[in-house]
Design an enzyme around this catalytic site. Sequence first.
Site, short mmCIF file in Angstrom:
data_model
loop_
_atom_site.label_atom_id
_atom_site.label_comp_id
_atom_site.label_asym_id
_atom_site.label_seq_id
_atom_site.Cartn_x
_atom_site.Cartn_y
_atom_site.Cartn_z
N TYR B 130 0.84 -1.19 0.00
CA TYR B 130 0.00 0.00 0.00
C TYR B 130 0.89 1.25 0.00
O TYR B 130 1.82 1.35 0.79
CB TYR B 130 -0.93 0.03 1.22
CG TYR B 130 -1.89 1.18 1.09
CD1 TYR B 130 -3.05 1.03 0.33
CD2 TYR B 130 -1.61 2.42 1.63
CE1 TYR B 130 -3.91 2.10 0.14
CE2 TYR B 130 -2.46 3.49 1.45
CZ TYR B 130 -3.61 3.32 0.70
OH TYR B 130 -4.44 4.38 0.49
N GLN B 191 -10.57 0.37 0.88
CA GLN B 191 -11.02 -0.43 -0.26
C GLN B 191 -9.84 -1.12 -0.96
O GLN B 191 -9.96 -2.26 -1.44
CB GLN B 191 -11.85 0.41 -1.25
CG GLN B 191 -11.17 1.64 -1.82
CD GLN B 191 -11.37 2.88 -0.95
OE1 GLN B 191 -11.57 2.79 0.26
NE2 GLN B 191 -11.25 4.06 -1.56
N ASN B 214 -3.24 6.02 6.16
CA ASN B 214 -3.98 6.81 7.14
C ASN B 214 -4.78 5.91 8.07
O ASN B 214 -4.62 4.69 8.07
CB ASN B 214 -4.88 7.84 6.42
CG ASN B 214 -5.93 7.16 5.55
OD1 ASN B 214 -6.20 5.96 5.69
ND2 ASN B 214 -6.52 7.91 4.65
N GLN B 259 12.74 14.82 11.76
CA GLN B 259 11.59 14.03 12.23
C GLN B 259 10.36 14.91 12.39
O GLN B 259 9.27 14.55 11.98
CB GLN B 259 11.89 13.36 13.58
CG GLN B 259 12.81 12.18 13.50
CD GLN B 259 12.32 11.14 12.53
OE1 GLN B 259 11.19 10.70 12.61
NE2 GLN B 259 13.17 10.77 11.60
N HIS B 262 7.86 15.63 9.57
CA HIS B 262 7.00 14.57 9.02
C HIS B 262 5.54 14.82 9.34
O HIS B 262 4.65 14.54 8.53
CB HIS B 262 7.37 13.21 9.64
CG HIS B 262 8.35 12.45 8.83
ND1 HIS B 262 8.10 11.99 7.57
CD2 HIS B 262 9.62 12.05 9.11
CE1 HIS B 262 9.16 11.34 7.10
NE2 HIS B 262 10.10 11.37 8.01
N GLU B 327 12.15 4.54 17.67
CA GLU B 327 12.17 4.07 16.29
C GLU B 327 13.56 4.33 15.68
O GLU B 327 14.19 3.44 15.13
CB GLU B 327 11.09 4.82 15.50
CG GLU B 327 10.98 4.42 14.06
CD GLU B 327 10.05 5.34 13.27
OE1 GLU B 327 9.68 6.42 13.80
OE2 GLU B 327 9.72 5.00 12.12
N HIS B 328 14.02 5.58 15.76
CA HIS B 328 15.33 5.99 15.24
C HIS B 328 16.19 6.47 16.39
O HIS B 328 15.74 7.33 17.17
CB HIS B 328 15.20 7.15 14.25
CG HIS B 328 14.28 6.89 13.11
ND1 HIS B 328 13.02 7.45 13.03
CD2 HIS B 328 14.44 6.15 11.99
CE1 HIS B 328 12.44 7.06 11.90
NE2 HIS B 328 13.26 6.27 11.24
N ASP B 361 16.87 7.13 5.75
CA ASP B 361 15.54 7.16 5.13
C ASP B 361 15.60 6.84 3.65
O ASP B 361 14.61 6.42 3.06
CB ASP B 361 14.91 8.56 5.29
CG ASP B 361 14.36 8.77 6.68
OD1 ASP B 361 14.06 7.78 7.35
OD2 ASP B 361 14.23 9.95 7.08
N GLU B 415 -1.91 -36.20 28.96
CA GLU B 415 -2.79 -35.13 28.47
C GLU B 415 -4.14 -35.67 28.03
O GLU B 415 -4.94 -34.94 27.45
CB GLU B 415 -2.10 -34.37 27.31
CG GLU B 415 -0.87 -33.59 27.77
CD GLU B 415 -0.27 -32.69 26.69
OE1 GLU B 415 -0.71 -32.78 25.52
OE2 GLU B 415 0.63 -31.90 27.02
N HIS B 420 -3.53 -39.70 20.04
CA HIS B 420 -2.14 -39.29 19.89
C HIS B 420 -1.22 -40.43 20.30
O HIS B 420 -0.29 -40.79 19.58
CB HIS B 420 -1.84 -38.07 20.79
CG HIS B 420 -2.31 -36.76 20.25
ND1 HIS B 420 -3.64 -36.47 20.05
CD2 HIS B 420 -1.63 -35.65 19.88
CE1 HIS B 420 -3.75 -35.23 19.59
NE2 HIS B 420 -2.54 -34.71 19.47
#
Lengths: 433, 433
Positions: B130, B191, B214, B259, B262, B327-328, B361, B415, B420
């Site tokens: 995506y 969709q 999003n 950062q 963004h 994250e970074h 990046d 068990e 088994h």
Amino acid sequence: MPIRLDTTAADFDARFAALLTMKREDAPDVDEAVAAILADVRDRGDAALVELTARFDRLELTADTVRISPAEIAEAAAAVPADRRAALELAAARIRAYHDRQLPEDAEWTDETGATLGWRWTPVDAAGLYVPGGLASYPSSVLMNAIPARVAGVGRLVMCVPAPDGQIDPLVLLAAQIAGIDEVYRIGGAQAVGAMAYGTATIAPVDVITGPGNAYVAAAKRRVFGRVGIDMIAGPSEVLILADGDNDPDWLALDLLAQAEHDASAQSILITDDAALGDAVAQAVERRIPQLSRADIAGASWRDFGAIVVVRDLDEAADLANRIAAEHLELAVADPQALAAKVRHAGAIFLGRWTPEAVGDYVGGPNHVLPTARSARFSSGLSVLDFLKRTTLATMTPDALGAIGPAAVTLAEAERLEAHGLSVAARLEKLNR
Amino acid sequence: MPIRLDTTAADFDARFAALLTMKREDAPDVDEAVAAILADVRDRGDAALVELTARFDRLELTADTVRISPAEIAEAAAAVPADRRAALELAAARIRAYHDRQLPEDAEWTDETGATLGWRWTPVDAAGLYVPGGLASYPSSVLMNAIPARVAGVGRLVMCVPAPDGQIDPLVLLAAQIAGIDEVYRIGGAQAVGAMAYGTATIAPVDVITGPGNAYVAAAKRRVFGRVGIDMIAGPSEVLILADGDNDPDWLALDLLAQAEHDASAQSILITDDAALGDAVAQAVERRIPQLSRADIAGASWRDFGAIVVVRDLDEAADLANRIAAEHLELAVADPQALAAKVRHAGAIFLGRWTPEAVGDYVGGPNHVLPTARSARFSSGLSVLDFLKRTTLATMTPDALGAIGPAAVTLAEAERLEAHGLSVAARLEKLNR
């Protein structure tokens, strides 16, 4: 009667597609109830745990008795018969030996620009293992979940197991002891998942939660996913057997029933290139079912979801196996290696007539926590990797930045991320001065 | 004003805890709308895609124009300026070289019982990527998602990118071409996720869906998880810089702002053992913000979520870094290797003063899709492994089953899984006859 299919039949494609998409579970919608339980545990901690345990497990706890003490564990473990202890210890040793080999390697190299790149694997700080109570309380699952975490190097291992009416299987506690679990709590359900994810005064939070459970546990794991890591949401168990004509029908019948006895929603499928073997296995299954203590469960599973598919040849069998993407795949054929090479999607493969799936449930070595419901198309069984994470590493030198930095500036400008470009360009300026 | 903390202050622990748990996103609750969109795509396929695209992207499609043809891609790609093409190609080559090294090895060994054990990695059949539209449409993300899939050996690579009012960034299409994506569709939102997960007459379903998006895309990925694999649900981006006193404040200011630009929800944190450097960086940030084209976004992020923490020494800095699990992570210190060794939790580490995060990046080589919101405690950035799955292998011989089978029978009995045990015991009987 189980489904009978033949790839030469005109309606095979439609019937096989129906087999692939048949719904085996009516998962009750407990999501709202679970959301409320999780919020309660997050807000009220131990007090919520005590109340919920009284309600669901008919067990009165205090913050002091939520934890099962090492002395209690030792006492329960000491009462386990020696043969069972020895069997668990053999299983643990074999699972440990297999998973030891899964430890991934760190990497570091310097490329032609002088940049040093690589990655490093580190364990999570703490992992929580959920163990169901009652009939589905399997000591083998304790080993299969805990040992990979221990091999990964997880510092703190927590286990939650419900004690309905105060009862816990002593073998589960022995398995926890053998696997080296640090803390065991007698709580279950969504409240146990919430306690491990959010933490309470008594139970410090963990980073990863694994282990099977009922619909409440599954919904709770789905909801806390993101705050902690989770293993997977397992569906009912499945086995697919590919067999040539040279098999003992009774062995294969027992292998099919070993899945069927787990759960009325379990599914056992035989694919064979020998129609007569298919018939013989079907008869052997019918003969065996009434002899089983779980005849009701195994019979319902076989009747509702069992299938025997006759194929033209084993290549066709491999194609169907790839479409099924079974959790467990047995290859009871003369050349199982050759057939295995044609299978792209399966959780675990058991090769040859002497490898019943049940040996893998306990003592084979590989993990028995495996992807169900066709998810072997994209996911793997539980492993050491589920308790590790990878940090990528990059070190630029002035020369390396001089070589590749300008391209970063160009792309940052193209993406209209000005400060990105400036952060590289400021360093390049110093280089070029 | 960004948050200013000092570890020597009496209220530090409380204020740092508040920093760790501060809420940066108000994710709108779109889950119900997304459920309806997914059901519509599952039920009506292309017809639903066409209607939803007209509604959300103001674009009239037919089943024939849902796909962006190779000729259209080639035409758009040919219009990209040469320097941008060269930069993307350099990035692709470096990303490919890094990810090539991530390909895991298969294993097979025979143990002391004669059992042959191991595992095998195989790629998923098809992956879907995506790509967001509009301002957040980043060609670098196309490379970062598609190249690991291609390296893994995925047979079919699909990309969905919305074309609001018909517009698509030509650089995104060039990136798709360079990365070797097989099919590109001009649809977006929930969709697109639904189409890739369930399939339509035009778009065959995939097995794994990755890529940012999003709130609708995130909710859709969460809902189709289980039917397909997904990478992760990413939150807003973060950088943490650990710096000693010997740094150019302007370089660090730009790194923080890279950062911040963004997203107003992004977070940039500086931890330093030199209070004077902290002050100098804070001043440099204020000086730089008004010069940026994204001054509003970067300024809001820095004002609301930015932080400067003064510590006693770098060991303390490493401890805080482990609690933040960024994250970074940039290590702008004299001995970045030594400091990196003390960090257990981070998505990606950028070592030394010459390694601005922005180089990673684009062209560093490691993946820029990384765990946010403290999830580096338990998860890893995108890698080749996200497009592979592992099948475990076990082959017993009669001797091996004779050695370990009895323990399996014992555990199966414990068990209460009778079939088994019988499936193993039937074979052991033949051995013992």
